[in-house]
Design an enzyme around this catalytic site. Structure first.
Site, PDB file in Angstrom:
ATOM      1  N   GLY A   1      82.460 -61.788 -21.799  1.00  0.00           N
ATOM      2  CA  GLY A   1      81.502 -62.875 -21.889  1.00  0.00           C
ATOM      3  C   GLY A   1      80.245 -62.658 -21.076  1.00  0.00           C
ATOM      4  O   GLY A   1      79.208 -63.252 -21.357  1.00  0.00           O
ATOM      5  N   ARG A   2      80.335 -61.835 -20.037  1.00  0.00           N
ATOM      6  CA  ARG A   2      79.135 -61.494 -19.262  1.00  0.00           C
ATOM      7  C   ARG A   2      79.147 -60.029 -18.831  1.00  0.00           C
ATOM      8  O   ARG A   2      78.467 -59.654 -17.882  1.00  0.00           O
ATOM      9  CB  ARG A   2      78.997 -62.421 -18.059  1.00  0.00           C
ATOM     10  CG  ARG A   2      80.171 -62.412 -17.100  1.00  0.00           C
ATOM     11  CD  ARG A   2      79.852 -63.267 -15.884  1.00  0.00           C
ATOM     12  NE  ARG A   2      81.000 -63.405 -15.002  1.00  0.00           N
ATOM     13  CZ  ARG A   2      80.929 -63.915 -13.776  1.00  0.00           C
ATOM     14  NH1 ARG A   2      79.776 -64.309 -13.294  1.00  0.00           N
ATOM     15  NH2 ARG A   2      82.013 -64.030 -13.034  1.00  0.00           N
TER      16      ARG A   2
ATOM     17  N   ASP B   1      76.889 -68.565 -19.582  1.00  0.00           N
ATOM     18  CA  ASP B   1      75.515 -68.124 -19.800  1.00  0.00           C
ATOM     19  C   ASP B   1      75.372 -66.609 -19.790  1.00  0.00           C
ATOM     20  O   ASP B   1      74.274 -66.076 -19.951  1.00  0.00           O
ATOM     21  CB  ASP B   1      74.575 -68.741 -18.753  1.00  0.00           C
ATOM     22  CG  ASP B   1      74.981 -68.422 -17.312  1.00  0.00           C
ATOM     23  OD1 ASP B   1      75.810 -67.505 -17.111  1.00  0.00           O
ATOM     24  OD2 ASP B   1      74.474 -69.094 -16.396  1.00  0.00           O
TER      25      ASP B   1
ATOM     26  N   ARG C   1      79.545 -51.646 -12.930  1.00  0.00           N
ATOM     27  CA  ARG C   1      80.913 -51.271 -12.607  1.00  0.00           C
ATOM     28  C   ARG C   1      81.272 -49.948 -13.278  1.00  0.00           C
ATOM     29  O   ARG C   1      80.757 -49.625 -14.353  1.00  0.00           O
ATOM     30  CB  ARG C   1      81.888 -52.358 -13.056  1.00  0.00           C
ATOM     31  CG  ARG C   1      81.503 -53.734 -12.562  1.00  0.00           C
ATOM     32  CD  ARG C   1      82.617 -54.734 -12.668  1.00  0.00           C
ATOM     33  NE  ARG C   1      82.955 -55.134 -14.020  1.00  0.00           N
ATOM     34  CZ  ARG C   1      83.747 -56.167 -14.308  1.00  0.00           C
ATOM     35  NH1 ARG C   1      84.276 -56.877 -13.327  1.00  0.00           N
ATOM     36  NH2 ARG C   1      84.010 -56.489 -15.548  1.00  0.00           N
TER      37      ARG C   1
ATOM     38  N   ASP D   1      94.237 -61.183 -18.760  1.00  0.00           N
ATOM     39  CA  ASP D   1      92.986 -60.527 -19.146  1.00  0.00           C
ATOM     40  C   ASP D   1      92.284 -59.886 -17.958  1.00  0.00           C
ATOM     41  O   ASP D   1      91.274 -59.200 -18.129  1.00  0.00           O
ATOM     42  CB  ASP D   1      92.046 -61.522 -19.836  1.00  0.00           C
ATOM     43  CG  ASP D   1      91.733 -62.725 -18.974  1.00  0.00           C
ATOM     44  OD1 ASP D   1      92.637 -63.544 -18.761  1.00  0.00           O
ATOM     45  OD2 ASP D   1      90.582 -62.842 -18.511  1.00  0.00           O
ATOM     46  N   ASN D   2      92.817 -60.087 -16.753  1.00  0.00           N
ATOM     47  CA  ASN D   2      92.276 -59.438 -15.562  1.00  0.00           C
ATOM     48  C   ASN D   2      93.198 -58.331 -15.041  1.00  0.00           C
ATOM     49  O   ASN D   2      93.052 -57.887 -13.908  1.00  0.00           O
ATOM     50  CB  ASN D   2      92.064 -60.461 -14.443  1.00  0.00           C
ATOM     51  CG  ASN D   2      90.968 -61.453 -14.766  1.00  0.00           C
ATOM     52  OD1 ASN D   2      90.096 -61.174 -15.596  1.00  0.00           O
ATOM     53  ND2 ASN D   2      90.994 -62.610 -14.141  1.00  0.00           N
TER      54      ASN D   2
END
Length: 482
Positions: free
Chosen positions: A92-93, A124, A175, A251-252
């Protein structure tokens, strides 16, 4: 021509096809500037120390340009969040720039905070300077501690306003990892009964990142066992340094056993097995003492996602996957005991070592003794126990424990312990100091902390970096918006 002009981008993940991602450019930062960069991460990639001096480097890592061979895309995944199925999630970001050949094998680069993607949901797509500094510093600090982790190459910043609890400024952290594939990538295709895509993902991941599993009688079972063992190693390392991830959603969770997604993390100050570092974690699902069990739960979720890929009766296939997941238990217990023996400087193995370690932790909890400082002072306690005793309320109980501990120590115990019990970790108040300075346009504290954290087992020049936290640190809170 500078060395970066000849980078070879392999982009193997992109070969999976459009069902796995959406290609799109970043939404770049206006008038970007450098905040920080990691020489150690650049060296991992084989890049020169002065790579940031390239005219185009700032534009690329602020999301305003790409180098030839980069292929920006956002991946789709799903997952369980706080134990509940959350449905489709995705980057999402975060924006995957591509995979580049390095002296240490292929590595993927990813912008975090590069703007809206189809998976941003109600977000956002941005990251703020505060959270970017925290992730940057902790990624590199964990690497220096020897903990498997994604890395952080650099931070770019901008005056672009971003609203969180208050209005903050935007930033992007770049990253780096061999792969950003998560448990949730597999969960996504399993949940939607897209079995061809699920199989393609599994085959691709095994070929790219676990080739030794390909020759196993059941490669998927071998892959799950490998992931289970790597996850056990990772979580044992977390527990041994007092690290709390804060949001261990499926998801992490990394398929490579890496620490992934630094959000509401924290290194414990006062030791409390029930410590909750994430202010958003109302029920304490991800408390320190629960992290090993949550990892085990997450592996079961991954096993469920992989089940459709096995031949034979579902019940029998499930048993084979559960057996692979069960390897986590023994591996975690063994790794945890090994790390505690090292932290205590013990000689050889003894049946009473587990009880010895457990009893120290009980005394620490009863006195709210600082986790990092306790083990660092214990490293010197054979010659000078008084600084250690100052941390405990019941000194008689500690003295009785020390009497049991001393005969078990190795001849070179102090040197061994100083090499595994860090003097400095990224406590929240240290990160907060760097953030407050950065908010005023001063990034020197971020640079200084990065240098200190790169040598965590050395005594820092500033004693305050390794001291007990100040009283005001107790008021700091981190949440999922961090």
């Amino acid at each position: 021509m500078k060395p970066l002009d000849g980078l070879a981008w392999t982009n193997r993940f992109a070969e999976l096809g459009p069902a796995f991602f959406t290609e799109l450019p970043a939404q770049g930062l206006p008038e970007p500037h450098w905040v920080a960069h990691s020489l150690a991460c650049a060296a991992l990639l084989g890049w020169p120390a002065d790579w940031t001096s390239r005219d185009d480097a700032l534009a690329v890592f602020a999301g305003n340009a790409v180098w030839p061979g980069m292929r920006p895309l956002a991946t789709v995944y799903s997952g369980h969040q706080f134990g509940v199925w959350a449905g489709q999630l995705g980057d999402g970001r975060a924006l995957w720039l591509g995979e580049v050949d390095t002296p240490n094998g292929p590595h993927e680069l990813q912008l975090k905070g590069g703007g809206l993607t189809p998976y941003s949901r109600r977000g956002d797509g941005r990251a703020v300077l505060r959270s970017s500094i925290r992730e940057f510093l902790c990624s590199e600090a964990m690497a220096a501690l020897g903990v498997p982790t994604t890395r952080a190459l650099c931070i770019t910043g901008s005056a672009l306003p971003v609203r969180r609890e208050a209005v903050e400024t935007a930033a992007i952290v770049t990253r780096v990892a061999p792969s950003f594939v998560r448990f949730g990538h597999f969960e996504h295709f399993a949940h939607h009964d897209q079995l061809d895509a699920l199989r393609r993902l599994a085959d691709w991941f095994i070929a790219a990142h676990a080739p030794e599993c390909a020759d196993a009688p059941e490669p998927v079972v071998a892959l799950l066992r490998k992931v289970s063992l790597q996850t056990a190693d990772l979580v044992a390392h977390w527990q041994a340094i007092g690290f709390c991830h804060g949001v261990m959603n499926t998801d992490n969770m990394s398929m490579l056993g890496l620490t992934l997604d630094y959000g509401p993390f924290g290194f414990m100050d006062a030791f409390d097995p029930g410590h909750i570092c994430n202010h958003s974690d109302d029920r304490g699902r991800y408390a320190y003492a629960r992290q090993p069990g949550v990892a085990f739960w997450n592996l079961h979720a991954l096993a469920q996602a992989l089940l459709p890929l096995l031949d034979g009766e579902p019940e029998a296939a499930g048993e084979r996957l559960l057996e692979a997941v069960e390897s986590y238990r023994e591996r975690f217990a063994g790794q945890m005991l090994m790390r505690m023996r090292a932290k205590l400087g013990l000689a050889g193995d003894d049946a009473g070592d587990q009880a010895l370690a457990d009893d120290l932790l009980k005394h620490m909890a009863a006195s709210s003794a600082d986790f990092t400082v306790t083990f660092r002072r214990l490293s010197r306690a054979l010659t000078d126990p008084e600084p250690l005793r100052d941390l405990f309320i019941d000194r008689d109980a500690l003295d009785a424990w020390l009497a049991r501990w001393r005969p078990r120590t190795a001849p070179d115990a102090q040197a061994r312990m100083m090499a595994v019990n860090p003097a400095v970790v990224l406590r929240n108040h240290l990160a907060e100091g760097a953030i407050r300075a950065a908010d005023q346009g001063d990034f020197s504290e971020t640079e200084r902390l990065l240098k200190v954290l790169s040598s965590p087992y050395d005594e820092p020049e500033l004693p305050s970096d390794a001291a007990l936290p100040p009283d005001w640190a107790q008021s700091l809170e981190v949440s999922c918006s961090s």
